[in-house]
Write an enzyme that holds these catalytic residues in place. Structure first.
Site, PDB file in Angstrom:
ATOM      1  N   CYS A 340       0.778  -1.244   0.000  1.00 18.33           N
ATOM      2  CA  CYS A 340       0.000   0.000   0.000  1.00 18.33           C
ATOM      3  C   CYS A 340       0.811   1.295   0.000  1.00 18.33           C
ATOM      4  CB  CYS A 340      -1.025   0.004   1.125  1.00 18.33           C
ATOM      5  SG  CYS A 340      -0.780  -1.183   2.427  1.00 18.33           S
ATOM      6  N   ARG A 369       7.013 -11.437   4.877  1.00 19.89           N
ATOM      7  CA  ARG A 369       6.544 -11.279   6.248  1.00 19.89           C
ATOM      8  C   ARG A 369       7.149 -12.370   7.108  1.00 19.89           C
ATOM      9  NH1 ARG A 369       0.069 -10.207   5.189  1.00 19.89           N
ATOM     10  NH2 ARG A 369       0.369  -8.386   3.859  1.00 19.89           N
ATOM     11  N   GLN A 387       0.948 -11.011  -3.463  1.00 16.43           N
ATOM     12  CA  GLN A 387      -0.444 -10.664  -3.247  1.00 16.43           C
ATOM     13  C   GLN A 387      -1.056 -10.187  -4.550  1.00 16.43           C
ATOM     14  OE1 GLN A 387       0.051  -7.579  -0.175  1.00 16.43           O
ATOM     15  NE2 GLN A 387      -1.517  -8.695   0.961  1.00 16.43           N
ATOM     16  N   ASP A 389      -2.943  -7.697  -5.232  1.00 13.06           N
ATOM     17  CA  ASP A 389      -3.330  -6.531  -4.472  1.00 13.06           C
ATOM     18  C   ASP A 389      -3.950  -5.456  -5.374  1.00 13.06           C
ATOM     19  OD1 ASP A 389      -3.500  -5.168  -2.139  1.00 13.06           O
ATOM     20  OD2 ASP A 389      -1.348  -4.906  -1.840  1.00 13.06           O
ATOM     21  N   HIS A 391      -5.452  -1.135  -4.917  1.00 10.65           N
ATOM     22  CA  HIS A 391      -5.893  -0.023  -4.080  1.00 10.65           C
ATOM     23  C   HIS A 391      -6.732   0.905  -4.911  1.00 10.65           C
ATOM     24  CE1 HIS A 391      -2.393  -1.630  -1.937  1.00 10.65           C
ATOM     25  NE2 HIS A 391      -3.153  -1.396  -0.892  1.00 10.65           N
ATOM     26  N   LYS A 471     -14.433  -3.919   7.031  1.00 11.72           N
ATOM     27  CA  LYS A 471     -13.979  -4.801   5.956  1.00 11.72           C
ATOM     28  C   LYS A 471     -14.954  -5.922   5.674  1.00 11.72           C
ATOM     29  CE  LYS A 471     -11.497  -8.058   8.862  1.00 11.72           C
ATOM     30  NZ  LYS A 471     -10.396  -8.987   8.983  1.00 11.72           N
ATOM     31  N   HIS A 517      -8.387  -1.193   0.199  1.00 13.44           N
ATOM     32  CA  HIS A 517      -7.424  -2.265  -0.093  1.00 13.44           C
ATOM     33  C   HIS A 517      -8.253  -3.473  -0.462  1.00 13.44           C
ATOM     34  CE1 HIS A 517      -4.258  -0.439   2.602  1.00 13.44           C
ATOM     35  NE2 HIS A 517      -5.348   0.068   3.133  1.00 13.44           N
TER      36      HIS A 517
END
Length: 649
Positions: A340, A369, A387, A389, A391, A471, A517
RNA sequence: GCCCACGUAGCUCAGCAGGUAGAGCACUUCCUUGGUAAGGAAGAGGUCACCGGUUCAAGUCCGGUCGUGGGCUCCA
């Protein structure tokens, strides 16, 4: 003595009894002899009660037999007591018992004992359990005072029970259950006697912290399971075997999809050619779908200045999952655990106007991670993963539509991979949060609105949202009925604030955008693992690393096989050739083990007729046909992303 | 990270009163040219995870390290 009226649900029978009659007595009166014998407990209202409990008020009672939905819990909970009894019998009174509940697939009991149990001990315990079960020992319930209970368990040296006792709310009754010589602090209810346990099996040993707290004592947990009968137990054990056969770690190696190498490091995935091919197909599909939905693709680096992670707040709330900083020319840099902040940096590269909104940026971003060694698990839990991902930067009034579109895309993607059963959760504001109450309320409503419009049933998880916004999480169910959380959609009020990003509104004034996200598959690694298990390694044609394999019967068809191979390849089919000097049986077997969807067998017959003989991995054969006709079949599978000849099971 | 178990050829595993390694499959070569899940023969392949200790001698015993597996919210 007062009289009460009790009726038996479903029977239409009712009768008067003296208050204080046991349910066993009531049942023997109201139910048939046969039914009464099968009764394990009764249900009064929402409460499950022992047959030995007494009725004090008018009530409608429901008989709990092996066929009732509540039966498994009852059987397993009682089985846990039997196990604890057996463990004490085998190892002596030095064993301290902790808790022993029924769980989703069985039951467990936690013990503290000076020696550690071995797998062989399970057999001994099971044998002793068999004796206890055969004896038909009764469970008896007693309500005791706190002091009596404390004295009793102190006398037995059962310190965990003392601790549990302290946690029982004042005013709540303290009950104990006796099973032969074994006494346990327990709420119950239990079976009338052990004779109801027809199918019990101990499964595995494990370590578990007292009350799940890693700061507390490590206990020894024994897992087992129980069913109403041997047949259901066997079905359960077969399911476990099936899950083992489908284990992505095993299939990953056998099908040469991926490996993990000690030298490289734990939790780090090496995508082998066949796995990489599947991944490329997944990624291509993903990118195409995102372009279709007006997303733009980004690429961002793997490391960034430590300062950026300070601004983003990751160093405050995510530091324990991040790898140590590295020094580059005296400046601290750190590996990214999320994408992000980079997308925000792209946003900040110039001034933004409301006219650009909504901005939708996606990236297959690889993040790192830290995961505890014990948590690592094949592709499912790794230390480096990609990911899918994205945004979205928008105004509050865009939110509902954007969420709706994301849900739409998500379900389309999941469905394409064969997942069409979902559990959806909406998590709302937790105790600690950032952002204004109005924003929370408005965006939570926007999420709800989108879910409703999409016609998705969801469960509310009050207070389970992340601190920065509400979420939606979506769990998918695989063929074995296991659920996996992959997709997540999160509104974020925090990062726009922290990075102080803005846009110029129609009013000419600077405003702060809202950020969403979202990830559909979550982690490509994990999603791949789920796919492997979902399909049992037999990928549908559009995903299969090899879609067809051409095999000759003797050397005299080598040239013809070469031609067929070439034209299939030219048609855009992922085809391999097996022209080795081996028997057909051998080649078929190998292709079968590789789970290749189509086997193209070429002998003299096919060669002279200019045809191909096609065997499916299901074992069936198609009628001989021309190469073009066959190519068309495969192309249809690929284009529709749906197999016309699905594999059974 | 913690508890327990495990770590022998690419894979699955055997070996063990401690005396310096074995099978099947896979791989290579040769023979076989065979119609829908393993044709035959020969060969090659291992510092028994790594480091240290005990011993005349360790894959086998002891300690440590690394890695793998099962667990560690489902509340008496």
């Amino acid at each position: 003595m007062s009289e009460i009226l009790v009726n038996l649900a479903g029977s239409g029978k009712s009768c008067n009894f003296a208050a204080g009659t046991t349910y066993a007595g009531i049942v023997s009166e109201l139910a048939s002899k046969k039914q009464a014998k099968l009764a394990m407990a009764v249900k009064v209202g929402d409460d499950l009660l022992d047959l030995s409990a007494v009725a004090e008020n008018d009530a409608e009672i429901e008989l709990i037999t092996a066929r009732s939905p509540e039966a498994l819990g009852l059987l397993r909970h009682s089985a846990a007591h039997v196990m604890a009894h057996a463990v004490i019998d085998v190892f002596g009174s030095g064993v301290r018992v902790a808790i022993g509940p029924a769980v989703a697939d069985g039951f467990y009991y936690d013990f503290e004992y000076e020696k550690s149990f071995t797998p062989e001990d399970l057999g001994r315990i099971e044998a002793r359990m068999g004796e206890i079960i055969a004896s038909g020992t009764v469970f008896t319930r007693e309500v005791v005072s706190r002091e009596e209970a404390r004295e009793m368990f102190a006398g037995l040296g059962q310190t965990y029970k003392l601790e549990l006792l302290d946690d029982i709310a004042e005013g709540e009754a303290v009950s104990i259950y006796r099973l032969g010589g074994f006494v346990d602090l327990c709420r119950g209810p239990h079976l009338p006697h052990t004779g109801f346990l027809k199918a019990v099996k101990l499964l595995k040993l494990a370590g578990a912290y007292w009350r799940g707290d890693e700061k507390r004592q490590m206990l020894q947990r024994i897992y087992g399971t129980a069913f109403a009968n041997a047949k259901e137990l066997k079905a359960h054990l077969d399911r476990i075997e099936e899950a083992k056969r489908r284990d992505h770690r095993r299939l990953g190696r056998e099908l040469e999809l991926f490996t993990i190498d000690d030298q490289v490091g734990p939790g780090l995935i090496l995508w082998q050619p066949r796995g990489a091919l599947v991944r490329r197909v997944i990624e291509d599909f993903w990118r195409d779908e995102h372009y279709r939905c007006d997303y733009e693709l980004l690429f961002t680096p793997h490391i960034a200045r430590r300062d950026m992670w300070k601004t983003s707040g990751h160093l405050d709330f995510y530091a324990e999952n991040m790898y140590a900083p590295m020094d580059i020319d005296g400046v601290g840099f750190q590996l990214k655990p999320m994408n992000c902040p980079f997308h925000i940096a792209v946003y900040n590269s110039r001034k933004r106007s409301y006219r650009e909104f909504p901005i939708r940026w996606c990236e297959l971003g690889t993040v790192y991670r830290y995961e505890k060694t014990g948590a690592l698990h094949g592709l499912m839990r790794v230390r480096g993963f990609t990911q899918d991902d994205a945004h979205i930067f928008c105004r509050p009034d865009h939110l509902a539509d954007e969420i709706y579109n994301i849900l739409d895309l998500t379900l389309h993607v999941l469905k394409t991979f064969g997942f069409d059963s979902y559990e959806v959760y909406l998590s709302t504001r937790p105790e600690k949060y950032v952002g204004s109450d109005e924003n929370w309320q408005a965006s939570t409503e926007a999420l709800q609105d989108a879910l409703d419009r999409k016609g998705l049933a969801y469960e509310l998880d009050p207070g389970e949202g992340v601190f920065y916004g509400p979420k939606i999480d979506i769990k998918i169910k695989d063929v074995l009925g296991r659920s996996w959380q992959c997709s997540t959609i999160q509104v974020d009020f925090n990062l726009p604030e922290r990075f102080d990003i803005s846009y110029t509104g129609a009013d000419g004034v600077e405003h702060q955008p809202i950020m969403i996200h979202r990830a559909l598959m979550g982690s490509l690694e994990r999603f791949f693992g789920i796919l492997i298990e979902h399909y049992g390694g037999a990928f549908p044609v559009w995903l299969a690393p090899a879609q067809a394999v051409v095999m000759n019967i003797t050397d005299s068809q080598i040239d013809y096989a070469g031609e067929v191979y070439k034209s299939l390849r030219a048609a855009g089919i992922r085809v391999e050739k097996d022209l080795r000097n081996e028997k057909l049986n051998y080649k078929i077997r190998e292709a079968q083990l590789k789970k290749i969807p189509y086997m193209v067998v070429l002998g003299d017959r096919e060669k002279y007729e200019g045809k191909v003989a096609v065997r499916l991995r299901s074992g069936k054969n198609l009628d001989p046909m021309g190469v073009e006709a066959f190519a068309a079949i495969v192309k249809r599978d690929i284009e529709t992303r749906t197999d016309f000849h699905p594999v059974q099971g």
